[in-house]
Enzyme design. Structure first.
Site, PDB file in Angstrom:
ATOM      1  N   ASN A  10       0.664  -1.217   0.140  1.00 48.82           N
ATOM      2  CA  ASN A  10      -0.301  -0.647   0.057  1.00 48.82           C
ATOM      3  C   ASN A  10       0.796   1.302   0.159  1.00 48.82           C
ATOM      4  OD1 ASN A  10      -1.802   2.109   0.095  1.00 48.82           O
ATOM      5  ND2 ASN A  10      -2.606   1.552   2.414  1.00 48.82           N
ATOM      6  N   LYS A  12       0.437   4.034   0.071  1.00 48.06           N
ATOM      7  CA  LYS A  12      -0.674   5.754   0.398  1.00 48.06           C
ATOM      8  C   LYS A  12      -0.483   6.676  -0.578  1.00 48.06           C
ATOM      9  CE  LYS A  12       0.175   3.209   5.084  1.00 48.06           C
ATOM     10  NZ  LYS A  12      -0.014   3.643   6.140  1.00 48.06           N
ATOM     11  N   HIS A  97      -9.642   2.048   4.717  1.00 54.78           N
ATOM     12  CA  HIS A  97      -8.298   1.684   6.084  1.00 54.78           C
ATOM     13  C   HIS A  97      -8.592   2.458   6.985  1.00 54.78           C
ATOM     14  CE1 HIS A  97      -4.440   2.805   7.079  1.00 54.78           C
ATOM     15  NE2 HIS A  97      -3.666   1.121   5.949  1.00 54.78           N
ATOM     16  N   GLU A  99      -6.827   4.652   7.975  1.00 55.12           N
ATOM     17  CA  GLU A  99      -6.699   6.046   7.710  1.00 55.12           C
ATOM     18  C   GLU A  99      -8.340   6.654   6.836  1.00 55.12           C
ATOM     19  OE1 GLU A  99      -2.857   5.340   5.554  1.00 55.12           O
ATOM     20  OE2 GLU A  99      -2.451   5.004   7.483  1.00 55.12           O
ATOM     21  N   GLU A 167      -6.302  -4.741  10.533  1.00 53.84           N
ATOM     22  CA  GLU A 167      -4.760  -3.414  11.420  1.00 53.84           C
ATOM     23  C   GLU A 167      -5.186  -3.116  12.552  1.00 53.84           C
ATOM     24  OE1 GLU A 167      -2.787  -3.045   7.064  1.00 53.84           O
ATOM     25  OE2 GLU A 167      -4.340  -1.718   6.767  1.00 53.84           O
ATOM     26  N   GLY A 173       2.235   2.654  10.501  1.00 53.28           N
ATOM     27  CA  GLY A 173       2.529   3.342  10.639  1.00 53.28           C
ATOM     28  C   GLY A 173       3.286   3.260  12.153  1.00 53.28           C
ATOM     29  N   SER A 209       3.082  -2.631  10.342  1.00 56.40           N
ATOM     30  CA  SER A 209       4.448  -2.139  10.552  1.00 56.40           C
ATOM     31  C   SER A 209       5.298  -3.351  10.746  1.00 56.40           C
ATOM     32  CB  SER A 209       4.880  -1.686  12.502  1.00 56.40           C
ATOM     33  OG  SER A 209       4.038  -0.175  12.613  1.00 56.40           O
TER      34      SER A 209
HETATM   35  C1  PEP Z   1      -1.001  -0.295   5.722  1.00 59.45           C
HETATM   36  O1  PEP Z   1      -0.805   0.596   4.917  1.00 59.45           O
HETATM   37  O2  PEP Z   1      -2.272  -0.465   5.946  1.00 59.45           O
HETATM   38  C2  PEP Z   1       0.166  -0.355   6.775  1.00 59.45           C
HETATM   39  C3  PEP Z   1      -0.220  -1.379   7.504  1.00 59.45           C
HETATM   40  O3  PEP Z   1       1.054   1.133   6.903  1.00 59.45           O
HETATM   41  P1  PEP Z   1       2.480   0.587   7.773  1.00 59.45           P
HETATM   42  O4  PEP Z   1       2.611  -0.815   7.281  1.00 59.45           O
HETATM   43  O5  PEP Z   1       3.123   1.215   7.568  1.00 59.45           O
HETATM   44  O6  PEP Z   1       2.207   0.241   9.006  1.00 59.45           O
END
Ligand code: PEP
Length: 248
Positions: A10, A12, A97, A99, A167, A173, A209
Site C-alpha cells: 500500500n 498510500k 483502511h 486512515e 490492522e 505506521g 508495521s
Molecule cells: C497500511 O498501510 O495498511 C499499513 C499497515 O502501514 P504500515 O505497514 O506502514 O504500518
C-alpha cells in the site's frame, strides 16, 4: 475460491507515476527468478495506476486501488469507481483502511457500500478492520472488529470474493506490531465471524508495521494468510524480504 497467500504493497500517498513504474519494473525483475504461489498486489496512488498497469504487462503481480467510490457514475466529483479501475486492470481495492475511517470520516456503512460496489463491479475488496489502542485497552477489540466486519458481510452476497485485513490502528505506521499470539487470536476470531464457508475461502491478512524483521514469525502462522504493508513496501529492497517470508 480458497485461501490464498496475499502480500499487498500500500503506497498510500507516495511514489509519483514514474517512481511507481520504476518500482514495478524492479519488482518484476526481482521476482522473475523466484516464482512462488504468493499473490503479490501493488496499490499505488490513483494517478500512478496507468503507469503501473503498463509496466505490469502481464506479469504475475496484481494491481489494486487504495479506495473506491460507492457509486458507479454520475455527479460525484472527485470519486473513482469500479469501471474506471477495471479499465486499467485493477483486480483488488482496499476499503475501510483506518486512515480513511479516521481522517476522512468513513463509517461502517460507507465502508460496506464501497465493499459492495467493488464486488458488484468485479473487483475483490480488501476489507480493513481493526481496533484503536483505547478500544483494545477497554477489552473491546473483538467487538469492534466484529461490528466492522459484519457491516460488510451483511452488504456483500454470500459467495462474493473478499479479502480481510486485520490492522490494529495502533500498529499502523507506528513501528509497533501486534504479537504473533495476539494477531493469531484475532485472525481466528475473524474466521469465526466469517462463518464456516466464508472462513474457509477468505484470506485474512495482517497489517501494522510489518517489515523484514517481523514478517517471518507473523507469516509462518497458519492463521495469518498474508500481509498488508505500508511503509516497508515503498522500496523493493524492504518489500522483497516480506514476499519471501510468505513463501511458506
Ligand atoms: C497500511 O498501510 O495498511 C499499513 C499497515 O502501514 P504500515 O505497514 O506502514 O504500518
Amino acid at each position: 475460491m480458497s485461501r490464498k497467500t496475499v502480500i499487498v504493497a500500500n503506497f498510500k500517498l507516495n511514489l509519483l507515476a514514474e517512481e511507481a513504474k520504476n518500482y514495478t519494473l524492479e519488482l518484476i525483475e526481482a521476482l522473475r527468478s523466484e516464482p512462488s504461489e504468493t499473490t503479490v498486489v501493488i496499490a499505488p496512488v490513483y494517478t500512478a495506476i496507468p503507469a503501473v498497469s503498463g509496466a505490469l504487462d502481464g506479469a504475475h503481480i496484481a494491481l489494486a486501488a487504495q479506495d473506491i467510490a460507492a457509486q458507479v457514475s454520475g455527479a460525484f466529483t472527485g470519486e473513482v469507481s469500479a469501471p474506471f479501475l477495471l479499465e486499467f486492470g485493477c483486480r483488488y481495492v482496499i476499503v475501510g483502511h483506518s486512515e480513511r475511517r479516521r481522517l476522512f470520516g468513513e463509517n461502517d456503512e460507507i465502508v460496506a457500500k464501497k465493499a459492495r460496489a467493488a464486488v458488484d463491479g468485479g473487483l475483490i475488496p480488501i476489507v480493513c478492520v481493526g481496533e484503536t489502542l483505547e478500544e483494545r485497552e477497554r477489552g473491546e477489540a473483538e467487538s469492534v472488529v466484529e461490528t466492522q466486519l459484519r457491516a460488510v458481510l451483511d452488504h456483500c452476497p454470500e459467495g462474493s470474493e473478499i479479502v480481510t485485513a486485520y490492522e490494529p490502528v495502533w500498529a499502523i505506521g507506528t513501528g509497533k506490531t501486534a504479537s504473533v499470539e495476539d494477531a493469531e487470536k484475532m485472525h481466528r476470531f475473524i474466521r469465526t465471524v466469517l462463518g464456516s464457508e466464508r472462513g474457509d475461502n477468505t484470506s485474512i491478512l495482517y497489517g501494522g508495521s510489518v517489515n523484514a524483521d517481523t514478517a517471518p514469525a507473523l507469516l509462518s502462522s497458519a492463521d495469518i494468510d498474508g500481509a498488508l504493508v505500508g511503509g516497508a513496501s515503498l522500496k523493493v529492497a524492504s518489500f522483497l524480504p516480506i514476499i519471501r517470508a510468505a513463501a511458506k
